[in-house]
Enzyme design. Structure first.
Site, mmCIF file in Angstrom:
data_model
loop_
_atom_site.group_PDB
_atom_site.id
_atom_site.type_symbol
_atom_site.label_atom_id
_atom_site.label_comp_id
_atom_site.label_asym_id
_atom_site.label_seq_id
_atom_site.Cartn_x
_atom_site.Cartn_y
_atom_site.Cartn_z
ATOM 1 N N ASP A 261 0.868 -1.175 0.000
ATOM 2 C CA ASP A 261 0.000 0.000 0.000
ATOM 3 C C ASP A 261 0.913 1.236 0.000
ATOM 4 O O ASP A 261 2.135 1.137 0.201
ATOM 5 C CB ASP A 261 -0.974 -0.015 1.178
ATOM 6 C CG ASP A 261 -2.211 0.846 0.887
ATOM 7 O OD1 ASP A 261 -2.118 1.745 0.026
ATOM 8 O OD2 ASP A 261 -3.254 0.646 1.525
HETATM 9 C C1 NOJ Z 1 -4.057 3.922 0.092
HETATM 10 C C2 NOJ Z 1 -5.230 3.006 0.245
HETATM 11 O O1 NOJ Z 1 -5.146 2.305 1.457
HETATM 12 C C3 NOJ Z 1 -5.409 2.023 -0.884
HETATM 13 O O2 NOJ Z 1 -6.671 1.435 -0.756
HETATM 14 C C4 NOJ Z 1 -5.230 2.677 -2.214
HETATM 15 O O3 NOJ Z 1 -5.437 1.733 -3.236
HETATM 16 C C5 NOJ Z 1 -3.844 3.250 -2.300
HETATM 17 N N1 NOJ Z 1 -3.646 4.234 -1.247
HETATM 18 C C6 NOJ Z 1 -3.552 3.884 -3.651
HETATM 19 O O4 NOJ Z 1 -4.275 5.037 -3.828
#
Ligand code: NOJ
Length: 733
Positions: free
Chosen positions: A290
């Site tokens: 993430d």
């Molecule tokens: C943070 C989030 O937790 C995740 O769900 C998302 O896909 C990513 N950032 C990318 O934007």
């Protein structure tokens, strides 16, 4: 299910042979465009600010148009980037051209984005859509999102989000399919199939990215990013299930969760990534971290510095680094110093190339820049599907005295600032919509009710206008109060410690009710709310979530009765916040909650949820009877009679639950196993059958071993997880 051919696999191996270490690591690096020139917030954070409401769409657009952006062209040229987050087709082509024509090996980039519940056509948030209990519909909306995003060059969706969530304080309950592993698995299969499989060979498809692996929804006390501690049998039986279903359906990629699980952050968790996900489940593609998560391992206190974090992540099986640059800057050194074996890098690069190959990017790296113009005006088919998904997700929670549906010629006062904010219909994590496509509740209601009038009166952010309330009460024969949460109150980084109606909305409701006029509460929100007071005082309650671009039309059609509500709750609703986490499939305790004091209960809260999982009313009524369970050897054949006992046609959802009464581990009091939607004319009766293989009655123990234990089981069938018929059966396997 689309698979790589031998020729494609050979092509990947040939590339692996030709690639330098730096190029392999380059594949493992995902970049976002960074804003340069006096603007200090990284792009990822800008997106977060846009999503959580700190930045309006207009402000975001202004920043983007005024600031210079760095798309990492030099790194792409040098083979140091494998993926980017971009959604403009011209930009996609421009960057892809550098990768394909100017980098040494011409390996295409993969462009990924958060396409969670629609791209241009925004559909209901997942918690709502899961409540349709209709996998075909879930698949259709995913299919449409895939077609739209692919036209913009985005061939990798950071979706579906499959986090089981039992604590409504967590803001991200909105993004996932609710509290139940069986429903979440059906959702997972439908979404992966919809995203990844076209209806014909030239129907566009994208790669799914399952997230957040794993346990993110079990963050302690529902506070986002918080630590997760979980018994392993809970992990296997509940949280892993939808991920397994999705990988079985062919899901290409997975995003690791931010949280630690039992002390080890998922980002660097070898057991989770290598042993379970890659080896046991057989993920064909790759795992991405993430955003910023590799570096956050330093904050977790598990890594000393960037190098340490990068080494741990790579060894654990984390193939791609989202946004920290740690792989790009540290991995080469780590390999040269013998901290990370070359095979680890090879495996990661191979997996990433394999998903790119699977997507056809090597042969078709570019996007037709004209294709997106197809969606300059959304096609009718898209608008229709958004309406269908919207209206079928609506859950009627209460309808005392059959106030609903409302007479289309009634004098209706519509109140609540949310009702007139078109941009509030899309819900959290919608990035690519246009305001002109969004139908606010007020504009939808005006079309259905000629004598409706709007009075803002106040909203979730704290406003309350007493004069407008007086006017609203004076005008309407019925008051439709549109209350709830703004988009920014659910989604990422939006946990709430108090999940009652925010601001002064409670006072607004009190004032409306004092008038003695009938009040219909229409809720717009991204999580189960604590509605104990509302349930006790408001005669009619409609849970309308954030339903996407056609929300206003969908709600209006339910209010007027053109659409008979059929949505069900994919998550239990507490009566009060202190009951969280509250979920139907909880384990038995030695002292199940009862009126007796010395049982598992609170002194000052009801014994159970307010509205249970699977609950939802209709403008007609249904009766379930004659439950019959036949043991046919390997399968149980379960039949139940469903009767429409009301005065109009309607749809209910027959739900089959089981309970293992005495097992070697404490088991849930009920577990959903099957469900079926049943549409009946007034007075019509239908016998519904479920075929349940007996080997689905087992469970995983703490070692991950599947056990089938003979003995007494209870089979339940009903319209929700609370009101069920029950038949005990003694089973041998
Ligand atoms: C943070 C989030 O937790 C995740 O769900 C998302 O896909 C990513 N950032 C990318 O934007």
């Amino acid at each position: 299910m689309r698979k790589l051919t031998q020729a494609q696999k050979d092509r990947i191996e040939e590339l692996i042979r030709q690639m330098t270490l730096e190029e392999k690591i380059g594949q493992m690096n995902q970049e976002s465009p960074s804003i340069v020139g006096g603007f200090t917030v990284p792009f990822g954070e800008l997106i977060e600010m846009l999503t959580d409401g700190r930045l309006s769409k207009e402000e975001f657009g202004k920043i983007m148009s005024e600031s210079k952006q760095d798309y990492h062209e030099d790194d792409i040229r040098a083979g140091r980037v494998g993926s980017l987050m971009v959604q403009d087709p011209a930009k996609v082509n421009e960057l892809q051209k550098i990768a394909v024509e100017e980098s040494r090996l011409g390996i295409p980039l993969i462009f990924g984005l958060d396409v969670i519940h629609g791209f241009k056509t925004v559909f209901p948030i997942a918690i709502a859509e899961a409540g349709t209990f209709d996998p075909d519909l879930m698949k259709k909306t995913a299919r449409m999102a895939a077609r739209e995003s692919k036209a913009a060059g985005v061939s990798w969706h950071f979706a579906p989000m499959l986090d089981i969530a039992r604590d409504a304080r967590w803001g991200r309950v909105s993004e996932g399919p609710g509290e139940d592993p069986c429903l979440a698995s059906a959702f997972a299969t439908a979404k992966v199939t919809g995203l990844q499989e076209g209806e014909s060979p030239d129907d566009p498809y994208v790669a799914a990215c399952l997230k957040h692996y794993i346990g993110y929804g079990a963050c302690e006390s529902g506070r986002d990013y918080n630590t997760v501690n979980m018994a392993m049998h809970v992990f296997y039986n509940h949280y892993l299930k939808p991920f397994k279903a999705a990988v079985d359906a062919g899901a290409q990629t997975v995003m690791a969760a931010f949280n630690d699980l039992n002390g080890i952050p998922c980002t660097v968790n070898k057991f989770l990534l290598r042993d379970i996900l890659k080896k046991q489940l057989g993920l064909p593609g790759f795992v991405v971290s993430d955003a910023n998560a590799i570096r956050e391992c330093i904050n977790h206190g598990i890594a000393a510095d960037d190098l340490d974090a990068g080494v741990q992540a790579a060894l654990a099986g984390m193939d791609m680094d989202m946004g920290t640059g740690i792989y790009k800057n540290q991995l080469q050194k780590a390999v040269e110093e013998g901290k990370v074996p070359m095979e680890v890098i090879d495996e990661a690069a191979r997996r990433i190339l394999s998903t790119k190959m699977w997507l056809g990017l090597f042969d078709h790296p570019y996007v037709d820049e004209e294709a997106m113009h197809r969606y300059d005006v959304l096609p009718q088919e898209h608008l229709d599907l958004a309406l269908e998904a919207g209206e079928r997700s609506i859950v009627l929670l209460k309808n005392e005295g059959d106030i609903l549906p409302l007479d289309p010629s009634a004098k209706i006062s519509v109140i609540g600032t949310l009702a007139d904010q078109a941009e509030e219909v899309v819900g959290a994590w919608a990035l690519s919509w246009r305001k002109e496509d969004c139908v606010s509740l007020w504009s939808g209601i005006q079309k259905e009710f000629s004598k409706a009038k709007y009075f803002p009166c106040g909203g979730p952010e704290g406003s309350m206008n007493e004069e407008e309330i007086t006017e609203a009460v004076a005008y309407g024969d019925v008051i439709v109060a549109v209350l709830g949460e703004t988009i920014a109150m659910s989604g990422e980084a939006s946990s709430r410690a108090d999940i009652t109606l925010p601001g002064k909305q409670h006072q607004i409701l009190e004032k409306l009710l004092e008038s003695g006029k009938p009040v219909v509460l229409v809720l717009m929100n991204g999580r189960p709310l604590a509605l104990g007071w509302e349930d006790a005082h408001v005669p009619a309650i409609v849970e309308a979530w954030h339903l996407g671009i056609r929300m206003g039309d969908a709600v209006a059609r339910v209010l007027s009765g053109k659409k008979n509500p059929e949505g069900r709750l994919s998550s239990s609703f507490p009566a009060m916040t202190g009951q969280c986490p509250v979920y139907y499939n909880h384990p038995n305790t030695g002292r199940p909650a009862s009126k007796s004091k010395f049982t598992s209960r609170y002194l000052d809260a009801p014994l159970d949820s307010l509205y249970p999982f699977g609950y939802g009313l209709s403008y007609t009524s249904f009766d379930f009877g004659n439950l019959n369970v036949r043991d046919q050897g390997d399968v149980l054949m379960i039949g139940v009679e469903v009767k429409n006992t009301g005065k109009r046609a309607g749809t209910t959802t027959a739900q089959l639950y089981t309970q293992d009464v005495a097992a070697s581990l404490v088991r849930p009091v009920k577990e959903l196993k099957r469900f079926a939607k049943v549409t009946l004319e007034a007075g019509e009766i239908m016998r519904v059958y479920f075929e349940l293989p007996k080997n689905e009655l087992g469970f995983f123990d703490n070692e991950g071993k599947y056990r089938l234990e003979e003995g007494l089981f209870r089979i339940y069938v009903g319209q929700n997880s609370r009101e069920c018929l029950c038949q005990p059966v003694e089973l041998k396997f």
